[in-house]
Design a protein around this motif. Sequence first.
Motif: not given
Length: 325
Positions: A35-54
């Motif tokens: 009922f609250w946060h659910g199972i907070p899956k990361g991008v590894d599981f939900t799909g998406g983009t991770q951008v590493t910025v310096h």
Amino acid sequence: MEFFRSTNIDWLSKKWYLLAFSLIFSIGGVLSMLFWHGIPKGVDFTGGTQVTVHFDTTPNEDHIRSAMDTAKVRDARIQRISGAAGASSSNVIISLPMSSAQDTQHDQGRAEVESALTANYHDSHFEVEQVDIVGPTAGKQLVSQAQLAVLYSLLGMLAYLWFRFELIYGVAAVAAVFHDTLITIGAFSLTNQEISLTVVAALLTLIGYSMNDTIVVFDRIRENLADNRREPLADVVNRAINQTLSRTVLTSGLTFLTVLCLYLFGGEVLHGFSFALVIGILIGTYSSIAVAAPMLVAYQNWRASKGKSASLPAAKPTAPRPTTR
């Protein structure tokens, strides 16, 4: 080395208090997942983009988040990559969820991040160092593989304990490990921390650690049963737990200190992994005493109430060996 000598704690007399502790944390985690946060899956599981910025200078995470909101880049997750001993770093990971099920839209994430940063960081140079993309199809496969990895590990351990001891020992150990895993995942839900592949690796490590701790207690119970067949099982279990208490505290204490240091100084990349182990070591040690061992007594009492043989198998007589605690 012994921390405790001749301890005589009646653990089983406190089983209802211990059970209440387990129920509170288990139910709290389940309610959060439902009922609250659910199972907070990361991008590894939900799909998406991770951008590493310096960045040339250490950026403010709130400013980056504000820049994303201004540019209407929704649901961006900002993570600073900590340096050694938790030192501040100029590198930041910006994670964007998959906005569409179409694989062709994956690389939009990099363009959106660069556009938002360019519009809001005129006086600070930045450079995109790395872009990782996980598609929705791959994410679903990873979820399935992670679930199968946990399931197969539990079934394998159940089969081993069935062969090595008896089925009830395996059932009690697997129930305790399931209890540990449920509370650990519930902790991630309550704190709204993402579950990534490294967290799944930590959960598998936790399963192995908790199972090993439980087997040590079971082995001592079985040895004591061989010498005291007429003694009530509750007394045998209490004595076995007390005999292994020093070993449990020493082993778990040192392991806990190690993962705690990893949690405090390991940086953002290892934060989820170390958090799972910090929770898991505590709960895994607790469950081998408060969940697995009492289940053997409950099983024996149930069989006795049905008029069946109530004895658990004892270890075969072996040559005397030095006492280890």
